[in-house]
Write an enzyme that holds these catalytic residues in place. Structure first.
Site, PDB file in Angstrom:
ATOM      1  N   GLY A 107       0.825  -1.202   0.000  1.00 51.38           N
ATOM      2  CA  GLY A 107       0.000   0.000   0.000  1.00 51.38           C
ATOM      3  C   GLY A 107       0.855   1.247   0.000  1.00 51.38           C
ATOM      4  O   GLY A 107       2.084   1.173   0.044  1.00 51.38           O
ATOM      5  N   GLY A 109       2.680   3.385   1.578  1.00 56.58           N
ATOM      6  CA  GLY A 109       3.275   3.464   2.913  1.00 56.58           C
ATOM      7  C   GLY A 109       3.893   4.812   3.195  1.00 56.58           C
ATOM      8  O   GLY A 109       4.203   5.145   4.330  1.00 56.58           O
ATOM      9  N   LYS A 126       5.182  12.036  -2.086  1.00 62.72           N
ATOM     10  CA  LYS A 126       5.905  10.836  -1.673  1.00 62.72           C
ATOM     11  C   LYS A 126       6.882  11.227  -0.570  1.00 62.72           C
ATOM     12  O   LYS A 126       7.684  12.148  -0.751  1.00 62.72           O
ATOM     13  CB  LYS A 126       6.676  10.243  -2.863  1.00 62.72           C
ATOM     14  CG  LYS A 126       7.489   9.005  -2.498  1.00 62.72           C
ATOM     15  CD  LYS A 126       7.974   8.306  -3.745  1.00 62.72           C
ATOM     16  CE  LYS A 126       8.871   7.127  -3.447  1.00 62.72           C
ATOM     17  NZ  LYS A 126       9.304   6.448  -4.682  1.00 62.72           N
ATOM     18  N   ARG A 189       4.551  14.225  -7.089  1.00 60.12           N
ATOM     19  CA  ARG A 189       4.540  13.616  -8.414  1.00 60.12           C
ATOM     20  C   ARG A 189       3.148  13.637  -9.027  1.00 60.12           C
ATOM     21  O   ARG A 189       2.144  13.741  -8.315  1.00 60.12           O
ATOM     22  CB  ARG A 189       5.162  12.222  -8.398  1.00 60.12           C
ATOM     23  CG  ARG A 189       4.820  11.360  -7.221  1.00 60.12           C
ATOM     24  CD  ARG A 189       5.607  10.051  -7.246  1.00 60.12           C
ATOM     25  NE  ARG A 189       4.866   9.028  -6.508  1.00 60.12           N
ATOM     26  CZ  ARG A 189       5.253   7.791  -6.371  1.00 60.12           C
ATOM     27  NH1 ARG A 189       6.363   7.381  -6.928  1.00 60.12           N
ATOM     28  NH2 ARG A 189       4.527   6.922  -5.691  1.00 60.12           N
ATOM     29  N   ARG A 196      -1.765   0.547  -9.631  1.00 58.24           N
ATOM     30  CA  ARG A 196      -0.757  -0.465  -9.963  1.00 58.24           C
ATOM     31  C   ARG A 196      -1.406  -1.829 -10.181  1.00 58.24           C
ATOM     32  O   ARG A 196      -2.528  -2.057  -9.721  1.00 58.24           O
ATOM     33  CB  ARG A 196       0.214  -0.602  -8.766  1.00 58.24           C
ATOM     34  CG  ARG A 196       0.936   0.672  -8.476  1.00 58.24           C
ATOM     35  CD  ARG A 196       1.016   0.957  -6.965  1.00 58.24           C
ATOM     36  NE  ARG A 196       1.329   2.376  -6.765  1.00 58.24           N
ATOM     37  CZ  ARG A 196       2.553   2.855  -6.773  1.00 58.24           C
ATOM     38  NH1 ARG A 196       3.569   2.042  -6.865  1.00 58.24           N
ATOM     39  NH2 ARG A 196       2.770   4.148  -6.679  1.00 58.24           N
ATOM     40  N   ASP A 269       3.811  -4.328  -7.637  1.00 56.50           N
ATOM     41  CA  ASP A 269       3.285  -3.115  -7.005  1.00 56.50           C
ATOM     42  C   ASP A 269       3.945  -1.861  -7.566  1.00 56.50           C
ATOM     43  O   ASP A 269       3.558  -0.754  -7.198  1.00 56.50           O
ATOM     44  CB  ASP A 269       3.469  -3.176  -5.478  1.00 56.50           C
ATOM     45  CG  ASP A 269       4.918  -3.422  -5.075  1.00 56.50           C
ATOM     46  OD1 ASP A 269       5.450  -4.488  -5.429  1.00 56.50           O
ATOM     47  OD2 ASP A 269       5.514  -2.550  -4.423  1.00 56.50           O
ATOM     48  N   ASN A 270       4.929  -2.031  -8.451  1.00 58.79           N
ATOM     49  CA  ASN A 270       5.550  -0.871  -9.090  1.00 58.79           C
ATOM     50  C   ASN A 270       5.198  -0.794 -10.568  1.00 58.79           C
ATOM     51  O   ASN A 270       5.823  -0.052 -11.320  1.00 58.79           O
ATOM     52  CB  ASN A 270       7.076  -0.925  -8.925  1.00 58.79           C
ATOM     53  CG  ASN A 270       7.501  -0.660  -7.486  1.00 58.79           C
ATOM     54  OD1 ASN A 270       6.766  -0.055  -6.715  1.00 58.79           O
ATOM     55  ND2 ASN A 270       8.679  -1.121  -7.121  1.00 58.79           N
TER      56      ASN A 270
HETATM   57  P1  AMP Z   1       9.111   0.418  -2.982  1.00 58.23           P
HETATM   58  O1  AMP Z   1      10.184  -0.624  -2.940  1.00 58.23           O
HETATM   59  O2  AMP Z   1       9.641   1.819  -2.751  1.00 58.23           O
HETATM   60  O3  AMP Z   1       8.257   0.328  -4.192  1.00 58.23           O
HETATM   61  O4  AMP Z   1       8.178   0.151  -1.726  1.00 58.23           O
HETATM   62  C1  AMP Z   1       7.544  -1.064  -1.479  1.00 58.23           C
HETATM   63  C2  AMP Z   1       6.523  -0.883  -0.386  1.00 58.23           C
HETATM   64  O5  AMP Z   1       7.155  -0.421   0.813  1.00 58.23           O
HETATM   65  C3  AMP Z   1       5.435   0.130  -0.689  1.00 58.23           C
HETATM   66  O6  AMP Z   1       4.252  -0.309  -0.092  1.00 58.23           O
HETATM   67  C4  AMP Z   1       5.940   1.390  -0.031  1.00 58.23           C
HETATM   68  O7  AMP Z   1       4.908   2.273   0.315  1.00 58.23           O
HETATM   69  C5  AMP Z   1       6.596   0.824   1.201  1.00 58.23           C
HETATM   70  N1  AMP Z   1       7.674   1.680   1.710  1.00 58.23           N
HETATM   71  C6  AMP Z   1       8.900   1.870   1.164  1.00 58.23           C
HETATM   72  N2  AMP Z   1       9.627   2.708   1.929  1.00 58.23           N
HETATM   73  C7  AMP Z   1       8.839   3.073   2.967  1.00 58.23           C
HETATM   74  C8  AMP Z   1       9.014   3.925   4.101  1.00 58.23           C
HETATM   75  N3  AMP Z   1      10.157   4.584   4.324  1.00 58.23           N
HETATM   76  N4  AMP Z   1       7.981   4.036   4.948  1.00 58.23           N
HETATM   77  C9  AMP Z   1       6.833   3.390   4.739  1.00 58.23           C
HETATM   78  N5  AMP Z   1       6.596   2.577   3.717  1.00 58.23           N
HETATM   79  C10 AMP Z   1       7.589   2.418   2.834  1.00 58.23           C
HETATM   80 MG    MG Z   2       6.717   1.149  -4.935  1.00 56.76          MG
END
Ligand code: AMP
Ligand code: MG
Length: 512
Positions: A107, A109, A126, A189, A196, A269-270
């Site tokens: 989700g 995050g 973000k 952004r 996604r 998810d990306n």
């Molecule tokens: P990402 O690898 O950046 O695509 O993130 C994968 C998942 O981890 C997504 O659900 C992001 O929202 C969550 N996420 C990544 N970094 C953080 C963070 N610093 N705090 C909270 N959620 C994060």
């Molecule tokens: Mg992501």
């Protein structure tokens, strides 16, 4: 995700500033889906924010006035310190496959959707603080990764790639713990949607079929209205949707391959449902052409290596197909809908590589005609680890004069290779293939197709190092060059040069 909440992090309460009335009509059509899909919440305020970078172009896209970033109110909004009048921010829930494994619920995050303008562009922050989907994360993003996302978004757009855009980056001295202590930043952004593949996977795996259907109907109505009426795939709207997403994904990945872009974290998810490049993390524009190049230092198996991207995209589409299966109902239809990826990707890539070679319009031959010419070139580039961007640019300039003219420094394509005889033989074939095309015109077209400037890792790194000392001049210079990467920009040759030796020691991981 490798972040922990800092013990000292002041969990500041939401701001009590009055919402900013930007004079635009904001809405949030996604919110109409109901609260199974998201949580309304405000951003966590960011202490003493300052501008790191802004995009005039993206401001224009949103309908903001030319001087929008002079307004303190926008700094407050885009750092998460003040809300926008007329819209309520939200974090959405999704799930996904990460590195080939089902990862369960993820989700937004650390992302918050602020709302959508009249022009149907969504604005998302973000790094705006924790949400119910943050798991162990702090909800923040660091300056380094935020600058990379900002510049990459605009660089990809400048190259004509399908991508989310970036309006701004704001920084703050607030400390953020990663491997070391860094500082916080927020990227604003912009895209028509940040939905996604993982949004569908979430409801499908939870067997929440009404929600799955509501989401699919929303996506079709808003972004793929033709799918509702198209009589392909027995008129099955959801199979049509899968087909259209497959096509768009094929186009996006073909663009990546043609420009030497590695995404780095192609988890489901990306992957954007609109076929946009999203979630810039450990991405890289390749320097030397190395087909198996892995840009993400957390990707130990090389799952997301440059030459794996096309197959991984199909794997991801297969996950999307599985998620949509309860709506499509027939497996054969779902598989048939995915087929478009397999035909679109090579066709599109061939077109793009043909354009790089200056083979356009009347000179296009039947599909497959130039495949061997391209494949042989890529083998030579790989064999001698030739700089991908510099090669294409020199080839483009050389098109004007021919490739034997040693007097012309721009014609020295051969200089890039160790195996001179092999490249000369290839250039001979290429010259024969293109002999009927007007040279100057072809060269001009190639110079509009093969960029002079890409966001090489070391360029981003130099901008980040200066930005850590609050000198944002390199961010601005890079932005200026990358917005128009096909222009010559006299005086900026150094930004188009080979990477320095230290570039290969830059390690970019998932930590951001
Ligand atoms: P990402 O690898 O950046 O695509 O993130 C994968 C998942 O981890 C997504 O659900 C992001 O929202 C969550 N996420 C990544 N970094 C953080 C963070 N610093 N705090 C909270 N959620 C994060
Ligand atoms: Mg992501």
């Amino acid at each position: 995700m490798h972040s922990m909440i800092l013990d000292t992090d002041p969990r500041s309460p939401p701001s009590d500033m009055a919402p900013f009335d930007a004079g635009l009509t904001w809405r949030n059509s996604f919110a109409a889906l109901g609260d199974d899909f998201f949580t309304h919440l405000p951003a966590q305020p960011l202490p003493q924010p300052y501008w790191v970078g802004c995009s005039q172009q993206v401001g224009h896209l949103l309908g903001l006035p030319a001087n929008w970033h002079d307004a303190q109110a926008w700094l407050e909004v885009l750092s998460g310190n003040r809300s926008l009048a007329g819209t309520q921010s939200l974090a959405s829930v999704y799930s996904g496959h990460q590195f080939g494994q089902w990862a369960g619920q993820l989700g937004d995050g650390r992302a918050l959707l602020l709302g959508e303008t009249a022009g149907a562009m969504e604005l998302q922050l973000k790094g705006a603080g924790p949400t119910p989907y943050s798991r162990m994360g702090d909800g923040r993003a660091v300056l380094r990764s935020s600058i990379r996302e900002f510049l990459a978004s605009e660089a990809m757009h400048g190259l004509g790639m399908a991508t989310s855009r970036a309006l701004s980056v704001v920084g703050s001295d607030a400390p953020i713990r990663r491997e070391t202590i860094e500082t916080a930043a927020v990227v604003a952004r912009v895209a028509p949607s940040f939905l996604r593949f993982g949004h569908f996977e979430h409801f499908s795996y939870a067997e929440q079929l009404p929600q799955l259907k509501a989401l699919a109907d929303y996506v079709i109505e808003r972004f793929y209205p033709d799918c509702a009426t198209d009589d392909q795939f027995s008129g099955n709207a959801y199979a049509n949707l899968l087909n259209r997403v497959s096509e768009r994904t094929a186009h996006m990945v073909a663009q990546w391959q043609s420009v030497g872009f590695c995404h780095g974290v192609m988890n489901t998810d990306n992957m954007s449902l609109l076929g946009l490049t999203i979630d810039y993390g450990p991405f890289q524009f390749m320097d030397a052409f190395v087909p198996g190049h892995i840009c993400n230092h957390s990707d130990h198996q090389g799952r997301y290596a440059y030459n794996k991207q096309p197959n991984v995209a199909y794997w991801n589409l297969f996950c999307l197909g599985q998620a949509l299966l309860p709506l499509i109902e027939e497996q054969a239809l779902a598989l048939a809908a995915l087929e478009s990826y397999k035909s679109e990707f090579p066709t599109r890539l061939e077109q793009l590589m043909g354009a790089k070679l200056g083979l356009v319009d009347a000179h296009i031959q039947p599909p497959g005609h130039d495949r061997v010419l391209v494949e042989d070139l890529l083998k030579l580039l790989a064999q001698d680890r030739v700089d991908y961007t510099i090669f294409w640019r020199r080839l483009s300039h050389g098109a004007r004069t021919g490739y034997g003219d040693q007097e012309n420094p721009l014609a020295r394509v051969q200089d890039l290779f160790l195996d001179r005889a092999a490249v000369q033989a290839w250039l001979q074939r290429y010259t024969e293939r293109t002999q009927d095309l007007p040279q100057a015109q072809r060269s001009d077209l190639m110079l509009q197709t093969n960029p002079k400037f890409v966001l090489r890792n070391h360029l981003g790194e130099q901008a980040i190092r200066k930005a850590r000392h609050k000198d944002f001049s390199e961010v601005h210079t890079l932005q200026m060059l990358l917005e128009t990467p096909f222009a010559e920009h006299p005086g900026y040759e150094a930004y188009a040069d080979f990477p320095p030796d230290w570039a290969s020691s830059i390690e970019i991981s998932c930590s951001s």
